[in-house]
Design a protein around this motif. Structure first.
Motif, PDB file in Angstrom:
ATOM      1  N   LYS A   1      -3.738 -39.995   6.168  1.00 53.01           N
ATOM      2  CA  LYS A   1      -3.957 -40.064   4.722  1.00 53.01           C
ATOM      3  C   LYS A   1      -3.014 -39.142   3.955  1.00 53.01           C
ATOM      4  O   LYS A   1      -2.513 -39.494   2.888  1.00 53.01           O
ATOM      5  N   ILE A   2      -2.780 -37.940   4.465  1.00 51.12           N
ATOM      6  CA  ILE A   2      -1.845 -37.021   3.809  1.00 51.12           C
ATOM      7  C   ILE A   2      -0.434 -37.293   4.305  1.00 51.12           C
ATOM      8  O   ILE A   2       0.519 -37.322   3.508  1.00 51.12           O
ATOM      9  N   PHE A   3      -0.277 -37.479   5.596  1.00 53.46           N
ATOM     10  CA  PHE A   3       1.018 -37.901   6.134  1.00 53.46           C
ATOM     11  C   PHE A   3       1.289 -39.328   5.651  1.00 53.46           C
ATOM     12  O   PHE A   3       0.567 -40.258   5.994  1.00 53.46           O
ATOM     13  N   THR A   4       2.312 -39.493   4.834  1.00 52.37           N
ATOM     14  CA  THR A   4       2.641 -40.795   4.269  1.00 52.37           C
ATOM     15  C   THR A   4       3.516 -41.585   5.234  1.00 52.37           C
ATOM     16  O   THR A   4       4.487 -41.053   5.785  1.00 52.37           O
ATOM     17  N   LEU A   5       3.165 -42.852   5.447  1.00 48.16           N
ATOM     18  CA  LEU A   5       3.978 -43.720   6.297  1.00 48.16           C
ATOM     19  C   LEU A   5       5.247 -44.075   5.528  1.00 48.16           C
ATOM     20  O   LEU A   5       5.217 -44.861   4.576  1.00 48.16           O
ATOM     21  N   ALA A   6       6.359 -43.488   5.939  1.00 45.05           N
ATOM     22  CA  ALA A   6       7.625 -43.692   5.221  1.00 45.05           C
ATOM     23  C   ALA A   6       8.785 -43.217   6.074  1.00 45.05           C
ATOM     24  O   ALA A   6       8.634 -42.338   6.916  1.00 45.05           O
ATOM     25  N   GLU A   7       9.943 -43.815   5.824  1.00 48.26           N
ATOM     26  CA  GLU A   7      11.169 -43.327   6.463  1.00 48.26           C
ATOM     27  C   GLU A   7      11.650 -42.089   5.720  1.00 48.26           C
ATOM     28  O   GLU A   7      11.084 -41.678   4.730  1.00 48.26           O
ATOM     29  N   SER A   8      12.701 -41.489   6.229  1.00 48.92           N
ATOM     30  CA  SER A   8      13.273 -40.238   5.738  1.00 48.92           C
ATOM     31  C   SER A   8      12.449 -39.053   6.231  1.00 48.92           C
ATOM     32  O   SER A   8      11.494 -39.205   7.008  1.00 48.92           O
ATOM     33  N   LEU A   9      12.840 -37.861   5.807  1.00 47.20           N
ATOM     34  CA  LEU A   9      12.246 -36.631   6.316  1.00 47.20           C
ATOM     35  C   LEU A   9      12.736 -35.459   5.483  1.00 47.20           C
ATOM     36  O   LEU A   9      13.594 -35.611   4.613  1.00 47.20           O
ATOM     37  N   GLY A  10      12.171 -34.289   5.755  1.00 48.04           N
ATOM     38  CA  GLY A  10      12.692 -33.061   5.178  1.00 48.04           C
ATOM     39  C   GLY A  10      12.214 -32.740   3.779  1.00 48.04           C
ATOM     40  O   GLY A  10      12.653 -31.756   3.193  1.00 48.04           O
ATOM     41  N   GLY A  11      11.312 -33.548   3.220  1.00 54.62           N
ATOM     42  CA  GLY A  11      10.793 -33.259   1.894  1.00 54.62           C
ATOM     43  C   GLY A  11       9.588 -32.350   1.964  1.00 54.62           C
ATOM     44  O   GLY A  11       9.056 -32.048   3.039  1.00 54.62           O
ATOM     45  N   ILE A  12       9.125 -31.923   0.802  1.00 56.91           N
ATOM     46  CA  ILE A  12       7.970 -31.031   0.750  1.00 56.91           C
ATOM     47  C   ILE A  12       6.704 -31.727   1.216  1.00 56.91           C
ATOM     48  O   ILE A  12       5.755 -31.074   1.661  1.00 56.91           O
ATOM     49  N   GLU A  13       6.666 -33.062   1.126  1.00 60.27           N
ATOM     50  CA  GLU A  13       5.481 -33.804   1.557  1.00 60.27           C
ATOM     51  C   GLU A  13       5.633 -34.239   3.010  1.00 60.27           C
ATOM     52  O   GLU A  13       6.740 -34.476   3.488  1.00 60.27           O
ATOM     53  N   SER A  14       4.507 -34.362   3.698  1.00 59.96           N
ATOM     54  CA  SER A  14       4.521 -34.754   5.108  1.00 59.96           C
ATOM     55  C   SER A  14       4.655 -36.262   5.235  1.00 59.96           C
ATOM     56  O   SER A  14       3.997 -37.024   4.525  1.00 59.96           O
ATOM     57  N   LEU A  15       5.515 -36.691   6.176  1.00 59.16           N
ATOM     58  CA  LEU A  15       5.764 -38.103   6.425  1.00 59.16           C
ATOM     59  C   LEU A  15       5.549 -38.413   7.900  1.00 59.16           C
ATOM     60  O   LEU A  15       5.731 -37.550   8.759  1.00 59.16           O
ATOM     61  N   ILE A  16       5.199 -39.649   8.172  1.00 58.66           N
ATOM     62  CA  ILE A  16       5.007 -40.115   9.547  1.00 58.66           C
ATOM     63  C   ILE A  16       5.673 -41.477   9.678  1.00 58.66           C
ATOM     64  O   ILE A  16       5.715 -42.247   8.723  1.00 58.66           O
ATOM     65  N   GLU A  17       6.226 -41.753  10.854  1.00 54.97           N
ATOM     66  CA  GLU A  17       6.854 -43.063  11.062  1.00 54.97           C
ATOM     67  C   GLU A  17       6.878 -43.417  12.534  1.00 54.97           C
ATOM     68  O   GLU A  17       6.714 -42.564  13.415  1.00 54.97           O
ATOM     69  N   HIS A  18       7.089 -44.721  12.785  1.00 57.08           N
ATOM     70  CA  HIS A  18       7.272 -45.244  14.134  1.00 57.08           C
ATOM     71  C   HIS A  18       8.753 -45.566  14.287  1.00 57.08           C
ATOM     72  O   HIS A  18       9.225 -46.608  13.801  1.00 57.08           O
ATOM     73  N   PRO A  19       9.556 -44.697  14.935  1.00 55.41           N
ATOM     74  CA  PRO A  19      11.011 -44.891  14.976  1.00 55.41           C
ATOM     75  C   PRO A  19      11.436 -46.247  15.530  1.00 55.41           C
ATOM     76  O   PRO A  19      12.382 -46.870  15.025  1.00 55.41           O
ATOM     77  N   GLY A  20      10.761 -46.714  16.581  1.00 57.53           N
ATOM     78  CA  GLY A  20      11.177 -47.959  17.208  1.00 57.53           C
ATOM     79  C   GLY A  20      11.132 -49.151  16.280  1.00 57.53           C
ATOM     80  O   GLY A  20      11.915 -50.098  16.436  1.00 57.53           O
ATOM     81  N   ALA A  21      10.220 -49.133  15.305  1.00 61.87           N
ATOM     82  CA  ALA A  21      10.089 -50.247  14.370  1.00 61.87           C
ATOM     83  C   ALA A  21      10.675 -49.928  12.996  1.00 61.87           C
ATOM     84  O   ALA A  21      10.771 -50.823  12.155  1.00 61.87           O
ATOM     85  N   MET A  22      11.099 -48.672  12.792  1.00 59.44           N
ATOM     86  CA  MET A  22      11.558 -48.278  11.461  1.00 59.44           C
ATOM     87  C   MET A  22      12.976 -47.704  11.533  1.00 59.44           C
ATOM     88  O   MET A  22      13.942 -48.458  11.603  1.00 59.44           O
TER      89      MET A  22
END
Length: 380
Positions: free
Chosen positions: A321-342
């Motif tokens: 819920k807090i980790f946003t499903l999105a590409e990119s990285l390094g921002g102040i907000e937490s992100l999560i992704e599946h590299p193989g599909a993204m």
């Protein structure tokens, strides 16, 4: 600025308060062209914004100072910087070595575009200096290293790889996007060139796209400058300003990214649904010794492999819920992704294909208790 601390340089390098107005921050010079004092009479070297812009010049000087380099060049994206660097250093028939888990965009550019120009490449693990040496051929002009790598977070010994590359007459390029110059400075360890996606930690707020190249090689810088102007993939003054605004807080943000990442690593390491945690700060990480030698801390990126395979990985990504499903990285907000599909879909079926149970997390600077609760409920 060489004897000043990192944060002091991040805030001040490249700019003194404006002599006329006293402005503390560099202005956004939103001008596409510049008046000349007679034909060829440029003021401070400025004539046309693709060729040079005062806001961009300050950004370039600032990043060069942070990387302990002499020359810095800004680009419209990290891939534009990568493209310019490859075109400045390679010719048909040349060869380069890349990591066996390189960023998907870098791999795609080399494999799909530069290969059509007669450029060949070999892959080797960044953790294995002997494998890198074996991958080098008489035609090798570049050894390209990410450290830590994206997304498997492998760490190469920059000084050792530089020695191998130079012995073969090749240049060493280090993509320092994940570590940032706050955590490591590759030029001081023997690298010839540093490349950044400034979109990530340098900008730091997921609001601007950019790239940069830093080197001490005057001729190489001149070649890159020619392409920067000739091809025109330059950042606009607003982009340069936003990137500089982010850089001013890089040190304090990176410390918080690292603090939060370390707590999440401890949580994941004890969780039964996590098969493997990939983080250079772990003592059993294959690159831990090199990371401890050349990095200030171990960064804000974590990759984990789920015990339940691909479906478990996709489910984990979908449930945060807090980790946003999105590409990119390094921002102040937490992100999560599946590299193989993204981000790394372009590596499918290649030597660089990533595990299908892999999840990459860019740990932000939110309250760590909230981040821990988020991944806890997502794995429940």
């Amino acid at each position: 600025m060489t004897d000043q601390g990192f944060s002091t340089k991040a805030i001040h390098a490249g700019w003194d308060p404006d002599a006329r107005t006293g402005a503390v921050n560099v202005p956004i010079y939103a001008s596409s062209t510049f008046a000349q004092d007679g034909v060829g009479g440029m003021r401070d070297g400025f004539e046309y914004a693709r060729t040079g812009n005062p806001t961009r010049r300050v950004l370039e000087a600032n990043i060069a100072a942070l990387e302990a380099g002499r020359f810095g060049r800004g680009f419209s994206s990290g891939m534009a910087a990568t493209d310019a660097l490859l075109r400045a250093t390679l010719r048909p028939g040349d060869h380069l070595v890349i990591p066996n888990d390189a960023y998907g965009g870098t791999f795609r550019l080399i494999d799909k575009v530069f290969s059509e120009w007669g450029i060949t490449y070999s892959v080797a693990p960044v953790v294995d200096v002997d494998a890198i040496r074996a991958a080098i051929t008489p035609k090798t002009k570049l050894v390209w290293v990410e450290t830590p790598t994206n997304p498997l977070l492998n760490v190469g010994d920059i000084a050792a790889v530089a020695e191998v590359a130079h012995a073969a007459g090749a240049k060493l390029v280090v993509d320092n996007t994940f570590a940032t110059p706050y955590l490591q400075q590759p030029l001081t360890l023997g690298a010839d060139v540093v490349v950044h996606s400034t979109t990530k930690y340098l900008g730091g707020h997921s609001d601007v796209v950019g790239g940069a190249i830093v080197t001490d090689d005057e001729q190489l810088d001149a070649d890159i400058a020619f392409l920067q102007n000739g091809a025109g993939a330059v950042p606009g003054p607003f982009d340069a300003y936003l990137t500089m605004r982010g850089i001013k807080t890089l040190a304090v943000r990176m410390d918080r990214h690292c603090d939060n990442a370390e707590e999440l690593v401890a949580f994941f390491s004890a969780h039964p649904k996590i098969e493997k945690v990939l983080y250079p700060g772990l003592a059993d990480h294959p690159g831990h010794e090199a990371a401890a030698k050349q990095m200030r801390r171990y960064g804000g990126m974590i990759s984990v492999q789920l015990a339940g395979g691909r479906e478990a990985a996709l489910d984990f990504c979908a449930r945060t819920k807090i980790f946003t499903l999105a590409e990119s990285l390094g921002g102040i907000e937490s992100l999560i992704e599946h590299p193989g599909a993204m981000t790394h879909a372009s590596t499918a079926g290649s030597l660089l294909e990533v595990p299908d149970n892999l999840v990459r997390l860019s740990v932000g600077i939110e309250d760590v208790d909230d981040l821990l609760e988020d991944v806890r409920q997502a794995l429940a």
